[in-house]
Design an enzyme around this catalytic site. Structure first.
Site, PDB file in Angstrom:
ATOM      1  N   ASP A 115       0.865  -1.191   0.000  1.00 58.01           N
ATOM      2  CA  ASP A 115       0.000   0.000   0.000  1.00 58.01           C
ATOM      3  C   ASP A 115       0.894   1.232   0.000  1.00 58.01           C
ATOM      4  OD1 ASP A 115      -2.315   1.782   0.428  1.00 58.01           O
ATOM      5  OD2 ASP A 115      -3.340  -0.067   0.972  1.00 58.01           O
ATOM      6  N   HIS A 187      -2.810   3.228  -4.506  1.00 56.24           N
ATOM      7  CA  HIS A 187      -2.290   2.689  -3.241  1.00 56.24           C
ATOM      8  C   HIS A 187      -0.905   2.080  -3.459  1.00 56.24           C
ATOM      9  CE1 HIS A 187      -5.627   3.455  -0.527  1.00 56.24           C
ATOM     10  NE2 HIS A 187      -6.486   2.992  -1.425  1.00 56.24           N
ATOM     11  N   GLU A 250      -9.860   2.944  -5.256  1.00 56.06           N
ATOM     12  CA  GLU A 250      -9.507   4.331  -4.925  1.00 56.06           C
ATOM     13  C   GLU A 250      -8.336   4.855  -5.754  1.00 56.06           C
ATOM     14  OE1 GLU A 250     -10.989   4.483  -0.334  1.00 56.06           O
ATOM     15  OE2 GLU A 250      -8.943   3.807  -0.625  1.00 56.06           O
ATOM     16  N   TRP A 316     -16.902  -3.962  -1.827  1.00 53.98           N
ATOM     17  CA  TRP A 316     -16.657  -3.324  -0.514  1.00 53.98           C
ATOM     18  C   TRP A 316     -17.470  -2.071  -0.309  1.00 53.98           C
ATOM     19  CZ3 TRP A 316     -14.094   1.419   0.630  1.00 53.98           C
ATOM     20  CH2 TRP A 316     -13.536   2.086  -0.462  1.00 53.98           C
ATOM     21  N   TYR A 341     -16.565  -4.578   7.712  1.00 50.75           N
ATOM     22  CA  TYR A 341     -15.300  -3.878   7.925  1.00 50.75           C
ATOM     23  C   TYR A 341     -14.966  -3.897   9.409  1.00 50.75           C
ATOM     24  CZ  TYR A 341     -13.760  -2.590   3.376  1.00 50.75           C
ATOM     25  OH  TYR A 341     -13.226  -2.663   2.117  1.00 50.75           O
ATOM     26  N   PHE A 342     -14.041  -4.758   9.756  1.00 52.30           N
ATOM     27  CA  PHE A 342     -13.724  -4.921  11.173  1.00 52.30           C
ATOM     28  C   PHE A 342     -12.788  -3.824  11.681  1.00 52.30           C
ATOM     29  CE2 PHE A 342     -14.708  -9.780  11.663  1.00 52.30           C
ATOM     30  CZ  PHE A 342     -16.027  -9.530  11.308  1.00 52.30           C
ATOM     31  N   ASP A 343     -12.445  -2.857  10.806  1.00 58.83           N
ATOM     32  CA  ASP A 343     -11.728  -1.688  11.327  1.00 58.83           C
ATOM     33  C   ASP A 343     -12.719  -0.635  11.838  1.00 58.83           C
ATOM     34  OD1 ASP A 343     -12.561  -1.246   8.648  1.00 58.83           O
ATOM     35  OD2 ASP A 343     -10.977   0.239   8.301  1.00 58.83           O
ATOM     36  N   TRP A 391      -8.470  -3.436   8.156  1.00 58.99           N
ATOM     37  CA  TRP A 391      -7.486  -2.421   7.779  1.00 58.99           C
ATOM     38  C   TRP A 391      -6.852  -1.883   9.049  1.00 58.99           C
ATOM     39  CZ3 TRP A 391      -6.759  -2.385   2.687  1.00 58.99           C
ATOM     40  CH2 TRP A 391      -7.801  -2.832   1.868  1.00 58.99           C
ATOM     41  N   THR A 392      -5.580  -1.534   8.963  1.00 55.42           N
ATOM     42  CA  THR A 392      -4.864  -1.286  10.217  1.00 55.42           C
ATOM     43  C   THR A 392      -4.313   0.135  10.362  1.00 55.42           C
ATOM     44  OG1 THR A 392      -2.863  -2.216   9.224  1.00 55.42           O
ATOM     45  CG2 THR A 392      -4.254  -3.718  10.482  1.00 55.42           C
ATOM     46  N   GLU A 393      -4.950   1.102   9.726  1.00 51.85           N
ATOM     47  CA  GLU A 393      -4.510   2.486   9.944  1.00 51.85           C
ATOM     48  C   GLU A 393      -4.406   2.797  11.437  1.00 51.85           C
ATOM     49  OE1 GLU A 393      -6.841   1.655   7.701  1.00 51.85           O
ATOM     50  OE2 GLU A 393      -6.871   3.033   5.994  1.00 51.85           O
TER      51      GLU A 393
HETATM   52  C1  TNX Z   1     -10.903   1.938   1.991  1.00 52.02           C
HETATM   53  S1  TNX Z   1     -11.536  -0.936   1.264  1.00 52.02           S
HETATM   54  C2  TNX Z   1      -9.808   1.258   1.472  1.00 52.02           C
HETATM   55  C3  TNX Z   1      -8.647   1.010   2.329  1.00 52.02           C
HETATM   56  C4  TNX Z   1      -8.793   1.647   3.667  1.00 52.02           C
HETATM   57  C5  TNX Z   1     -10.186   1.390   4.179  1.00 52.02           C
HETATM   58  C6  TNX Z   1     -10.435   1.866   5.568  1.00 52.02           C
HETATM   59  C7  TNX Z   1     -10.608  -0.503   0.137  1.00 52.02           C
HETATM   60  C8  TNX Z   1     -10.640  -1.345  -1.025  1.00 52.02           C
HETATM   61  N1  TNX Z   1      -9.866   0.621   0.269  1.00 52.02           N
HETATM   62  O1  TNX Z   1      -7.483   1.451   1.659  1.00 52.02           O
HETATM   63  O2  TNX Z   1      -7.849   1.100   4.536  1.00 52.02           O
HETATM   64  O3  TNX Z   1     -11.103   2.043   3.335  1.00 52.02           O
HETATM   65  O4  TNX Z   1     -11.677   1.423   6.048  1.00 52.02           O
END
Ligand code: TNX
Length: 686
Positions: A115, A187, A250, A316, A341-343, A391-393
């Protein structure tokens, strides 16, 4: 081959490969007085049967009850994802994560390896990917984007190819396929920092230290494809599974719009725009992967500008992408942000530890249905299954990851394994404490369920409020305070109903559950006050009509309170508090106004579920405050009302993402009912 035949081994455990057990991952487990027999057509089924047996033994170590279980999974893709790019996690923890998946019979581990903030897989041909791309100079602190604050602490790490092989083999022993993700064309800032010639602009670039969506993406020139094919070749050597995830989410087109190289490709290939260029990009990678006998999967953005033939979609941004892909005959894995989304936080965001946000409690996960009702049976065969994404931000340590994973992983396990008809929330909740006790033994840092009984500020008509605080966990002790502070184990214990003196003032109760090992739940708090009945309005019955008046205001409002009653784009009469279906703008407000018909004197409860915000008031006083821009969240409130008509107003704001609105009411001692029909009225113009 069956080595031990029935009757030969008394009280033995026999494992048999038996082709009559039909499903490729299914098993049959029989426990009788004479022994335990487990049969499956393949090893995977034996493995799952043993996991079931292990759970039975953990629950009742001295006597497993006699039983027969005929079991097979509903879906073939039962997944969980881990982002090791935003924060790096060592091999030992990755293995522990895989163990978690195996225990709950998941079979797919989606490993998000690259990423903007880090490249985590050694690629022999491109050593700078890990020499440079695996390290960032620091990490943003909390949500300090503007002004930016960094922690001045370098962060990084990567897996050598030997380590990757070790993890893949470890997973395979547990019947788990590892799906690697190499993000492209967005990314990818870590790769670009290592090899600036992959970008459309000269650079230099840094491994990103903040979160979000970066403008610097891979340039679609030949150098990039040579690079990606070389990288993917090494990736395919390491990961024998059928699937390669190429990201695709994205992707800002800013750099491609300004790039002569990108524009030349658009002209040369006769593409309409940059979004077709992205689809051309993914198509080219798809051709390469399928020439190597592999299948491409990507986030639902790969549908934009036309999806590559043979590609599968991971949906997603809700389920719409998955539905569209399945209709076009593409395979789909459901992973909507709204449920999996477990974040996202496991309760209202502000009451939970810092997270990316959202509100995805356990029951939301448990209620997820992977096969959308919109699909025909033939289309539905393209739904391979579902997966949770982690996701681990905002998750820097294994403890934090475990907190977000559990207990939600248990809910996911049933969603992807059990028949839809067998899913029952009450039963899940009954079984949960024993499962959590098992996790205690494994030292898992699961989220301890919060105290129940503090969902809303309560009103009473007497001098004493009696409240019962409850914990889902028999081993949990509830401690509380009256001064608004978070309780410690030194605070009083709520082992009996609390009798609160509310005659002269409001009492604030703040409580948390503590486990014997010292861990505790998130804190919850509520106010308890004495009130008197609000008297009804004096209204001539002839002026009252059914339904609420609703006005629609297409504009951007910061919250539901700000929705103005002036100059609506339309007016209508609504028979429930819900969106009308006629809202067309991306952002708007709705304002419902009229009267509430109260059948008898008493204390009434109200609930508002909304995405984004909503506020319900009675007689001009706010009763439920669910305001702000947020994902779907439920909030409650109470009002003491005399029989008759009361002025009612509900405002709703749609800001971004999904939109939903539901209101319910509960009469004293009754069950929840939709706030609709006979509850609602409005006045005719005089
Ligand atoms: C969107 S889910 C993203 C990730 C982020 C996430 C945070 C996806 C395909 N892209 O890059 O970490 O949201 O929830």
């Amino acid at each position: 081959p069956p080595m031990i035949r029935e009757g030969l081994a008394e009280r033995a455990i026999t494992l048999t490969l038996d082709a009559s057990v039909r499903h490729r991952e299914g098993y049959r487990l029989e426990v009788t007085a004479t022994g335990i027999r487990l049969a499956a057509s393949r090893e995977a089924g034996i493995f799952y049967g043993l996991e079931t047996l292990r759970q039975l033994l953990a629950m009742a170590p001295d006597s497993v009850p006699a039983l027969t279980i005929d079991d097979a999974p509903r879906f073939s893709w039962r997944g969980a994802h881990l982002d090791v790019a935003r924060h790096f996690f060592p091999v030992a923890f990755v293995k522990r994560y895989i163990d978690f998946l195996a225990r709950y019979k998941l079979n797919t581990f989606h490993w998000h390896l690259t990423d903007d903030q880090g490249w985590r897989i050694e690629i022999r041909r491109y050593p700078r990917l890990t020499e440079v791309g695996a390290w960032r100079k620091e990490t943003i602190v909390g949500k300090n984007f503007d002004p930016y604050i960094g922690d001045s602490t370098p962060h990084g790490g990567f897996y050598t190819q030997d380590e990757i092989r070790e993890v893949v083999a470890y997973a395979a022993e547990r019947h788990i396929t590892v799906v690697p993700e190499i993000e492209m064309p967005g990314h990818a800032k870590a790769a670009i920092a290592a090899y600036p010639e992959l970008a459309c602009t000269p650079g230099p670039f840094e491994v990103w230290t903040r979160w979000g969506v970066a403008d610097d993406i891979l340039c679609p020139h030949d150098a990039t494809f040579a690079f990606l094919e070389n990288v993917l070749t090494e990736v395919m050597e390491l990961f024998p599974g059928p699937w390669i995830h190429v990201g695709g989410d994205e992707v800002p087109k800013t750099r491609w719009k300004a790039s002569a190289v990108a524009q030349e490709i658009i002209r040369r290939e006769g593409l309409a725009d940059e979004s077709e260029l992205q689809s051309w990009f993914i198509r080219r990678i798809e051709r390469f992967l399928s020439s190597q006998g592999r299948r491409l999967i990507g986030w639902d953005e790969i549908l934009e500008g036309g999806i590559a033939p043979g590609a599968a979609v991971m949906s997603w941004r809700g389920t719409a992408g998955g539905i569209a892909a399945a209709r076009e005959g593409h395979d789909v894995v459901m992973s909507p942000g709204s449920h999996l989304y477990f974040d996202h936080a496991q309760g209202p965001e502000q009451l939970e530890p810092l997270s990316i946000g959202g509100n995805t409690p356990l029951d939301r996960v448990y209620g997820f249905e992977p096969v959308p009702a919109e699909l025909s049976p033939a289309e539905a065969t393209h739904i391979l299954g579902a997966q949770a994404n982690l996701w681990t931000e905002y998750l820097a340590t294994p403890d934090q990851v475990e907190f977000m994973l559990f207990p939600r992983l248990l809910a996911l396990a049933e969603v992807v394994w059990s028949p839809a008809s067998a899913r029952e929330w009450e039963s899940f909740i009954r079984r949960l404490p024993a499962q959590l006790a098992l996790l205690d033994r494994l030292g898992v840092n699961y989220r301890v369920p919060h105290v129940e009984g503090l969902e809303l500020d309560r009103l009473t008509l007497s001098d004493t409020a009696v409240i019962e605080l409850q914990s889902l966990l028999p081993a949990g002790t509830i401690h509380y305070t009256f001064d608004g502070s978070a309780p410690t184990p030194a605070a009083p214990v709520a082992d009996a109903p609390l009798r609160l003196p509310v005659r002269d003032s409001t009492v604030v109760v703040t409580a948390a559950v503590f486990l014997p090992d010292g861990r505790s739940s998130p804190v919850r708090s509520a106010r308890f006050s004495r009130t008197t009945l609000r008297s009804a309005e004096r209204i001539a019955p002839g002026r009252v009509r059914p339904g609420l008046a609703v006005t629609y205001h297409p504009a951007t409002f910061p919250n539901a309170r700000a929705v103005t009653g002036r100059r609506p784009a339309f007016r209508a009469v609504a028979d429930s508090v819900a969106r009308t279906g006629r809202e067309r703008a991306e952002t708007y407000g709705l304002r419902f106004s009229g009267l509430l018909r109260v059948p008898a004197d008493g204390l009434y409860e109200f609930s508002l579920v909304s995405d984004d915000g909503s506020v319900l008031s009675i007689g001009g006083a706010v009763v439920v405050d669910n305001d702000g821009w947020h994902s779907e969240t439920e909030r409650f409130g109470m009002a003491a009302l005399a029989a008759g008509l009361h002025r009612l107003e509900v405002t709703f704001v749609q800001g971004s993402g999904g939109a939903s609105l539901r209101a319910s009411v509960r009469r004293p001692g009754g069950a929840w009912e939709p706030l609709a029909g006979a509850w609602l009225a409005h006045l005719t113009a005089r």
